[in-house]
Motif scaffolding. Structure first.
Motif, PDB file in Angstrom:
ATOM      1  N   ASP A  31       0.668  -1.116  -0.021  1.00 46.36           N
ATOM      2  CA  ASP A  31       0.020  -0.061   0.127  1.00 46.36           C
ATOM      3  C   ASP A  31       1.176   1.679   0.017  1.00 46.36           C
ATOM      4  O   ASP A  31       1.046   2.620  -0.344  1.00 46.36           O
ATOM      5  N   LEU A  32       2.359   1.156   0.419  1.00 49.57           N
ATOM      6  CA  LEU A  32       3.055   2.212   0.692  1.00 49.57           C
ATOM      7  C   LEU A  32       4.314   1.890   0.023  1.00 49.57           C
ATOM      8  O   LEU A  32       4.948   0.682   0.554  1.00 49.57           O
ATOM      9  N   ALA A 137      -4.675   4.085   2.898  1.00 53.42           N
ATOM     10  CA  ALA A 137      -5.499   3.291   3.629  1.00 53.42           C
ATOM     11  C   ALA A 137      -6.027   3.413   5.041  1.00 53.42           C
ATOM     12  O   ALA A 137      -5.861   2.135   5.875  1.00 53.42           O
ATOM     13  N   GLY A 138      -6.135   3.878   5.413  1.00 49.60           N
ATOM     14  CA  GLY A 138      -7.030   4.315   6.104  1.00 49.60           C
ATOM     15  C   GLY A 138      -6.477   4.348   7.890  1.00 49.60           C
ATOM     16  O   GLY A 138      -6.613   4.491   9.209  1.00 49.60           O
ATOM     17  N   HIS A 139      -5.331   5.065   7.494  1.00 53.85           N
ATOM     18  CA  HIS A 139      -4.188   5.087   8.015  1.00 53.85           C
ATOM     19  C   HIS A 139      -3.321   6.710   8.000  1.00 53.85           C
ATOM     20  O   HIS A 139      -3.325   7.104   7.113  1.00 53.85           O
ATOM     21  N   LYS A 140      -2.848   7.663   9.398  1.00 51.86           N
ATOM     22  CA  LYS A 140      -2.448   8.917   8.827  1.00 51.86           C
ATOM     23  C   LYS A 140      -1.347   9.041   8.880  1.00 51.86           C
ATOM     24  O   LYS A 140      -0.144   8.906  10.318  1.00 51.86           O
ATOM     25  N   ASP A 234       3.875  -4.952   8.212  1.00 50.12           N
ATOM     26  CA  ASP A 234       2.760  -4.313   8.012  1.00 50.12           C
ATOM     27  C   ASP A 234       2.269  -3.368   9.121  1.00 50.12           C
ATOM     28  O   ASP A 234       3.127  -3.093   9.869  1.00 50.12           O
ATOM     29  N   ILE A 235       1.957  -2.689   8.865  1.00 49.41           N
ATOM     30  CA  ILE A 235       1.027  -1.424  10.068  1.00 49.41           C
ATOM     31  C   ILE A 235      -0.627  -1.968  10.173  1.00 49.41           C
ATOM     32  O   ILE A 235      -1.195  -2.071   9.705  1.00 49.41           O
ATOM     33  N   ASP A 236      -0.758  -2.476  11.874  1.00 44.69           N
ATOM     34  CA  ASP A 236      -1.456  -2.560  12.439  1.00 44.69           C
ATOM     35  C   ASP A 236      -2.692  -2.223  12.766  1.00 44.69           C
ATOM     36  O   ASP A 236      -1.615  -1.825  14.343  1.00 44.69           O
ATOM     37  N   ALA A 237      -3.426  -1.820  12.755  1.00 47.27           N
ATOM     38  CA  ALA A 237      -4.010  -0.786  13.547  1.00 47.27           C
ATOM     39  C   ALA A 237      -4.542  -0.851  14.751  1.00 47.27           C
ATOM     40  O   ALA A 237      -4.382  -0.558  16.407  1.00 47.27           O
ATOM     41  N   GLY A 238      -4.805  -2.015  15.264  1.00 49.11           N
ATOM     42  CA  GLY A 238      -5.219  -3.012  16.510  1.00 49.11           C
ATOM     43  C   GLY A 238      -3.291  -3.046  17.447  1.00 49.11           C
ATOM     44  O   GLY A 238      -4.228  -3.090  18.741  1.00 49.11           O
ATOM     45  N   ARG A 239      -2.464  -3.090  16.483  1.00 45.94           N
ATOM     46  CA  ARG A 239      -1.078  -3.328  17.737  1.00 45.94           C
ATOM     47  C   ARG A 239      -1.209  -1.887  18.270  1.00 45.94           C
ATOM     48  O   ARG A 239      -0.677  -2.076  19.511  1.00 45.94           O
ATOM     49  N   ILE A 240      -1.601  -0.791  17.187  1.00 46.47           N
ATOM     50  CA  ILE A 240      -1.743   0.492  18.168  1.00 46.47           C
ATOM     51  C   ILE A 240      -2.702   1.040  18.903  1.00 46.47           C
ATOM     52  O   ILE A 240      -1.722   1.474  20.206  1.00 46.47           O
TER      53      ILE A 240
END
Length: 264
Positions: A31-32, A137-140, A234-240
């Motif tokens: 995605d990035l 992709a839903g992240h800032k 991978d960047i995981d919103a749940g991990r944040i």
């Protein structure tokens, strides 16, 4: 969000650098895609003139990166020298191009590297102190460049503006303890802000490489050594969210007054 960090050594020929970018990014499914600082054209020696190689944001380098973003169906972030109106001192600029080729964000490096015996301000202009935050992709994502890592208030301003991922293209110069500073600061900015940090660095004789994706607990999800190549993570919103529940440091912040210096 799938992230690819491209580590390479840029040279002084823009076309050759673009060819290297195309080669290394071939087949990337992400995605990035993050490219290093000054990937359009390297800094060269301290006497290499940068004004003549600077390009506008609607110039051929950005157009090529826009085409790359379309071809890879990804957002691509890359570092360039942007024409400033000063024939001798351009801006050190990051551009973010979306999967449709549109320019999503720009960031002109605010903290110039006048340190360790070097004076970036002799060759470049500083950008305004304005947080650069945009959506992918839903992240800032919040943008910094290289030396900006040494200023924690910059990263915090991006987080205050909504960023949950910091993106740091860099050309971190080699030197005594410099690689240790790089790794320490990348992890520290992630830990103190409970965010992901995606750092894509130049390598080669002048720079330390060591690109890495670090999670909000300071764990390196993916890391490179000194050679050119591509790393993925991978960047995981749940991990944040889970990290911030366990470590709610951002909620515990208190305002500290500025104490005037004693001139007496």
């Amino acid at each position: 969000m799938r992230v690819a960090l491209v580590q390479m050594a840029a040279g002084l020929d823009v076309d050759e650098n673009l060819a290297t970018i195309e080669r290394l990014s071939a087949g990337i499914d992400a995605d990035l895609i993050v490219l290093p600082e000054a990937v359009m054209h390297d800094f060269g020696t301290p006497t290499t003139p940068l004004g003549p190689v600077a390009q506008p944001l609607d110039g051929p380098f950005v157009a090529h990166i826009a085409g790359l973003a379309k071809d890879r169906a990804a957002t691509v972030i890359a570092g360039m020298f942007e024409a400033s109106g000063d024939d001798t001192r351009p801006f050190n600029t990051l551009v973010a191009l979306g999967p449709d080729g549109d320019l999503l964000a720009t960031y002109r490096k605010a903290h110039l590297y006048d340190s360790f015996g070097y004076r970036e301000s002799d060759r470049l202009l500083a950008g305004d102190v304005v947080p650069a935050v945009f959506d992918v992709a839903g992240h800032k994502l919040g943008l910094l460049t290289c030396y900006d890592l040494r200023f924690p208030e910059h990263s915090r301003a991006l987080v205050d503006a909504g960023a949950n991922t910091l993106v740091v293209p860099a050309a971190w110069v080699r030197g005594p303890l410099k690689e240790d500073h790089w790794a320490t600061l990348v992890r520290a900015r992630a830990i103190e802000n409970t965010v992901y940090l995606a750092a894509a660095a130049q390598c080669g004789r002048a720079y330390c490489g060591r690109s890495m994706l670090v999670d909000p607990m300071g764990v390196a999800v993916a890391a490179a050594g000194e050679a050119e190549g591509v790393i993925h993570g991978d960047i995981d919103a749940g991990r944040i969210s889970a990290t911030r529940e366990r470590n709610p440091a951002l909620q515990h912040r208190r305002a500290w007054p500025s104490i005037p210096s004693d001139d007496g």
